[in-house]
Design a protein around this motif. Structure first.
Motif, short mmCIF file in Angstrom:
data_model
loop_
_atom_site.label_atom_id
_atom_site.label_comp_id
_atom_site.label_asym_id
_atom_site.label_seq_id
_atom_site.Cartn_x
_atom_site.Cartn_y
_atom_site.Cartn_z
N GLY A 274 -2.15 -6.24 -4.96
CA GLY A 274 -2.28 -7.35 -4.58
C GLY A 274 -1.53 -7.63 -3.09
O GLY A 274 -1.96 -8.21 -2.10
N ARG A 275 -0.34 -7.04 -3.04
CA ARG A 275 0.66 -7.13 -1.72
C ARG A 275 -0.43 -6.56 -0.78
O ARG A 275 -0.16 -7.05 0.38
N LEU B 245 0.92 -1.32 0.06
CA LEU B 245 -0.14 -0.05 -0.05
C LEU B 245 0.88 1.23 -0.12
O LEU B 245 0.73 2.31 -0.68
N THR B 246 1.97 1.29 0.65
CA THR B 246 2.73 2.54 0.54
C THR B 246 3.37 2.84 -0.65
O THR B 246 3.18 3.66 -0.96
N ARG B 247 3.90 1.72 -1.16
CA ARG B 247 4.28 2.11 -2.76
C ARG B 247 3.23 2.29 -3.53
O ARG B 247 3.41 3.15 -4.37
N LEU B 248 2.08 1.66 -3.24
CA LEU B 248 1.02 2.19 -4.30
C LEU B 248 0.64 3.46 -4.14
O LEU B 248 0.27 4.28 -5.25
N SER C 7 -9.55 8.58 -1.18
CA SER C 7 -10.95 7.78 -0.73
C SER C 7 -10.78 6.39 -1.27
O SER C 7 -11.33 5.53 -0.34
N ARG C 8 -10.23 6.03 -2.18
CA ARG C 8 -9.74 4.56 -2.59
C ARG C 8 -8.94 3.74 -1.76
O ARG C 8 -9.21 2.63 -1.44
N LEU C 9 -7.90 4.35 -1.32
CA LEU C 9 -6.69 3.86 -0.75
C LEU C 9 -6.69 4.04 0.72
O LEU C 9 -5.84 3.45 1.36
N GLY C 10 -7.41 5.31 1.22
CA GLY C 10 -7.30 5.66 2.56
C GLY C 10 -6.22 6.78 2.70
O GLY C 10 -5.49 6.99 1.75
N ASP C 11 -6.29 7.67 3.48
CA ASP C 11 -5.45 8.58 3.65
C ASP C 11 -4.03 8.46 4.26
O ASP C 11 -3.09 9.34 4.39
N ALA D 100 -1.88 -8.15 2.45
CA ALA D 100 -1.40 -7.71 3.99
C ALA D 100 -2.30 -7.22 4.88
O ALA D 100 -2.35 -6.89 5.98
N GLY D 101 -3.66 -7.15 4.33
CA GLY D 101 -4.99 -6.55 5.05
C GLY D 101 -4.92 -5.19 5.31
O GLY D 101 -5.58 -4.59 6.03
N ASP D 102 -4.10 -4.36 4.35
CA ASP D 102 -4.08 -2.91 4.06
C ASP D 102 -5.16 -2.25 3.62
O ASP D 102 -5.36 -0.97 3.36
N LEU D 103 -5.80 -3.15 2.73
CA LEU D 103 -7.24 -2.33 1.98
C LEU D 103 -8.40 -3.33 2.74
O LEU D 103 -8.20 -4.32 3.43
N PRO D 104 -9.49 -2.58 2.42
CA PRO D 104 -10.65 -3.24 3.30
C PRO D 104 -10.96 -4.67 2.62
O PRO D 104 -10.49 -5.09 1.53
N ALA D 105 -11.45 -5.35 3.53
CA ALA D 105 -11.61 -6.96 3.28
C ALA D 105 -12.57 -7.04 1.86
O ALA D 105 -13.54 -6.32 1.64
N GLY D 106 -12.28 -8.03 1.32
CA GLY D 106 -12.87 -8.35 -0.04
C GLY D 106 -12.51 -7.32 -1.20
O GLY D 106 -12.72 -7.61 -2.40
#
Length: 201
Positions: free
Chosen positions: A145-146, A86-89, A195-199, A150-156
């Motif tokens: 995908g990473r 997520l950080t790199r994204l 909004s999509r990735l979190g702040d 890692a659970g850093d994005l909402p489930a599903g």
């Protein structure tokens, strides 16, 4: 003239041709490149320009390669040091928005313009444009995908769906900047990405 100096000068001339070609193609399309125009603008003969590439198609493919080098330096290189996932994204998306906001290419995103120009055609240039998009989509998909694993994005979260949406957001940004000259568009794109990735807080 020594062979080494001659080779260095040839590389310098080729680089100058490519730099000018990228600027023209960014604003006017790859089909806007003509050997005569390049020769006139660079103070060369047509045969001198052709001697470096052979055909217009070879020139177009070389221009795509040069544009790809610029894109990697402006976007991907900024994300390499970031932690995978997520950080790199997030870093990738910010560099991507900044690349458009700063007008790295005179005509906006070089590859979006090339895709619009060649998506309905056949041939090596069209295939090369598609390959660039496939490579970029794969990079984004890997980090998404990473992040999901890692659970850093909402489930599903579906990484492929996320990448589809990010591509759509940035293409919309390119359109807003180039067609509408909308100075608010980068802020809107950043808000949509957050909004999509979190702040990140």
């Amino acid at each position: 003239m020594s062979p080494r100096k001659s080779a260095a000068e040839a590389l310098g001339t080729r680089s100058a041709i490519l730099d000018r070609s990228v600027a023209i193609a960014s604003a006017e399309g790859l089909e806007g490149l003509t050997i005569g125009r390049l020769a006139g603008e660079l103070g060369m003969s047509k045969s001198g320009v052709l001697g470096h590439f052979g055909t217009k198609e070879s020139l177009q493919l070389a221009v795509l390669d040069r544009a790809g080098e610029i894109f990697r330096a402006e976007v991907w290189a900024h994300a390499v040091p970031a932690a995978p996932g997520l950080t790199r994204l997030r870093v990738l998306c910010e560099a991507w928005v900044s690349y458009l906001e700063r007008g790295v290419f005179p005509g906006g995103c070089f590859f979006v313009a090339a895709a619009h120009e060649f998506d309905g055609r056949k041939g090596p240039v069209r295939d090369a444009v598609e390959a660039r998009f496939d490579d970029w989509r794969a990079r984004l998909r890997k980090e998404a995908g990473r992040a999901a694993d890692a659970g850093d994005l909402p489930a599903g979260t579906d990484p492929d769906q996320l990448v589809f949406e990010l591509l759509g957001l940035v293409m919309a940004l390119n359109h807003a900047i180039q067609l509408h000259r909308d100075t608010r568009a980068p802020a809107r794109a950043r808000h949509a990405i957050r909004s999509r990735l979190g702040d990140g807080s």
